[in-house]
Design a protein around this motif. Structure first.
Motif, short mmCIF file in Angstrom:
data_model
loop_
_atom_site.label_atom_id
_atom_site.label_comp_id
_atom_site.label_asym_id
_atom_site.label_seq_id
_atom_site.Cartn_x
_atom_site.Cartn_y
_atom_site.Cartn_z
N SER A 167 24.04 -21.66 13.31
CA SER A 167 25.11 -22.38 12.37
C SER A 167 24.13 -23.42 11.81
CB SER A 167 26.07 -23.18 12.96
OG SER A 167 26.98 -23.93 12.23
N VAL A 168 24.14 -23.39 10.17
CA VAL A 168 23.42 -24.32 9.80
C VAL A 168 23.98 -25.03 8.63
CG1 VAL A 168 21.19 -23.29 9.89
CG2 VAL A 168 22.68 -22.60 7.94
N ILE A 169 23.70 -26.45 8.17
CA ILE A 169 24.69 -26.94 7.41
C ILE A 169 24.45 -26.18 5.92
CG2 ILE A 169 24.67 -28.99 6.07
CD1 ILE A 169 25.64 -29.31 8.89
N GLU A 170 23.19 -26.09 5.47
CA GLU A 170 22.91 -25.36 4.11
C GLU A 170 21.92 -24.37 3.88
OE1 GLU A 170 23.08 -27.72 0.36
OE2 GLU A 170 20.95 -27.30 0.54
N THR A 171 21.96 -23.31 3.35
CA THR A 171 21.16 -22.23 3.38
C THR A 171 21.33 -21.72 1.79
OG1 THR A 171 20.11 -20.33 4.22
CG2 THR A 171 22.55 -20.46 4.11
N ASP A 172 20.16 -20.88 1.13
CA ASP A 172 20.53 -20.27 0.39
C ASP A 172 21.61 -19.06 0.28
OD1 ASP A 172 18.50 -18.66 1.68
OD2 ASP A 172 17.58 -17.98 -0.37
N SER A 173 21.05 -18.47 1.34
CA SER A 173 21.99 -17.06 1.82
C SER A 173 22.27 -16.84 3.33
CB SER A 173 21.48 -16.10 0.85
OG SER A 173 22.26 -14.64 1.38
N THR A 174 23.15 -16.50 3.63
CA THR A 174 23.15 -16.20 5.04
C THR A 174 22.88 -14.93 5.50
OG1 THR A 174 25.49 -15.50 4.89
CG2 THR A 174 25.21 -17.59 5.94
N ASN A 175 22.62 -14.20 4.32
CA ASN A 175 21.97 -12.55 4.35
C ASN A 175 20.38 -12.93 4.41
OD1 ASN A 175 24.22 -10.82 4.11
ND2 ASN A 175 24.15 -11.08 2.02
N ASN A 176 20.09 -13.97 3.70
CA ASN A 176 18.44 -14.18 3.67
C ASN A 176 17.96 -14.87 5.11
OD1 ASN A 176 18.03 -13.13 1.14
ND2 ASN A 176 17.82 -15.16 0.29
N LEU A 177 19.03 -15.50 5.75
CA LEU A 177 18.91 -16.02 7.01
C LEU A 177 18.44 -15.39 8.18
CD1 LEU A 177 18.54 -19.02 7.92
CD2 LEU A 177 20.89 -19.10 8.47
N ALA A 178 19.42 -14.20 8.02
CA ALA A 178 19.76 -13.00 8.94
C ALA A 178 18.38 -12.36 8.79
CB ALA A 178 20.87 -12.21 8.73
N LYS A 179 17.90 -12.18 7.77
CA LYS A 179 16.64 -11.09 7.45
C LYS A 179 15.28 -12.06 8.14
CE LYS A 179 18.10 -8.94 3.29
NZ LYS A 179 17.83 -8.72 2.00
N LYS A 180 15.50 -13.37 7.66
CA LYS A 180 14.12 -14.34 8.31
C LYS A 180 14.16 -14.32 9.74
CE LYS A 180 12.57 -18.92 7.96
NZ LYS A 180 12.90 -20.39 7.53
N TYR A 181 15.46 -14.04 10.35
CA TYR A 181 15.61 -14.10 12.03
C TYR A 181 15.98 -12.84 12.42
CZ TYR A 181 14.70 -19.21 11.29
OH TYR A 181 14.21 -20.30 11.11
N SER A 182 15.43 -11.74 11.80
CA SER A 182 15.90 -10.63 12.31
C SER A 182 15.40 -9.97 13.89
CB SER A 182 15.19 -9.53 11.52
OG SER A 182 13.87 -9.53 11.58
N GLU A 183 14.58 -10.88 14.45
CA GLU A 183 14.27 -10.61 15.81
C GLU A 183 15.37 -11.08 16.86
OE1 GLU A 183 13.02 -14.98 15.25
OE2 GLU A 183 12.82 -13.20 13.95
N LEU A 184 16.29 -11.72 16.31
CA LEU A 184 17.25 -12.25 17.28
C LEU A 184 18.30 -11.01 17.55
CD1 LEU A 184 18.56 -15.74 15.51
CD2 LEU A 184 17.23 -15.35 17.76
N PRO A 185 19.08 -11.03 18.72
CA PRO A 185 19.63 -10.06 19.40
C PRO A 185 20.64 -9.34 18.35
CG PRO A 185 19.71 -11.60 20.80
CD PRO A 185 19.06 -12.32 19.61
N HIS A 186 20.83 -8.22 18.44
CA HIS A 186 21.85 -7.35 17.52
C HIS A 186 23.12 -7.89 17.86
CE1 HIS A 186 23.91 -4.09 15.31
NE2 HIS A 186 24.86 -3.97 16.55
#
Length: 67
Positions: free
Chosen positions: A23-42
């Motif tokens: 959970s973040v206050i602000e991001t450009d895109s949650t899709n981009n955030l998910a790609k950035k942290y793709s090593e997190l569990p499925h």
């Protein structure tokens, strides 16, 4: 193993969705955030109070208010 609760079958392959979340206050895109942290569990769920460059289906662009 599938489990039945209140007449619904809970399927094992979906049991990991939402166990972890970011959970973040602000991001450009949650899709981009998910790609950035793709090593997190499925099944990790990404949420943001505000998105500056959100993308929807079929390339539709949307934004969230600052409130």
């Amino acid at each position: 193993m599938n489990e039945k609760v209140n007449g619904f079958v809970l399927r094992d392959e979906f049991s990991s969705i939402g166990r972890n979340y970011v959970s973040v206050i602000e991001t450009d895109s949650t899709n981009n955030l998910a790609k950035k942290y793709s090593e997190l569990p499925h099944g990790t769920v990404f949420v943001a109070k505000r998105q500056k460059n959100g993308r929807g289906r079929s390339g539709k662009v949307w934004y969230s208010d600052n409130e």
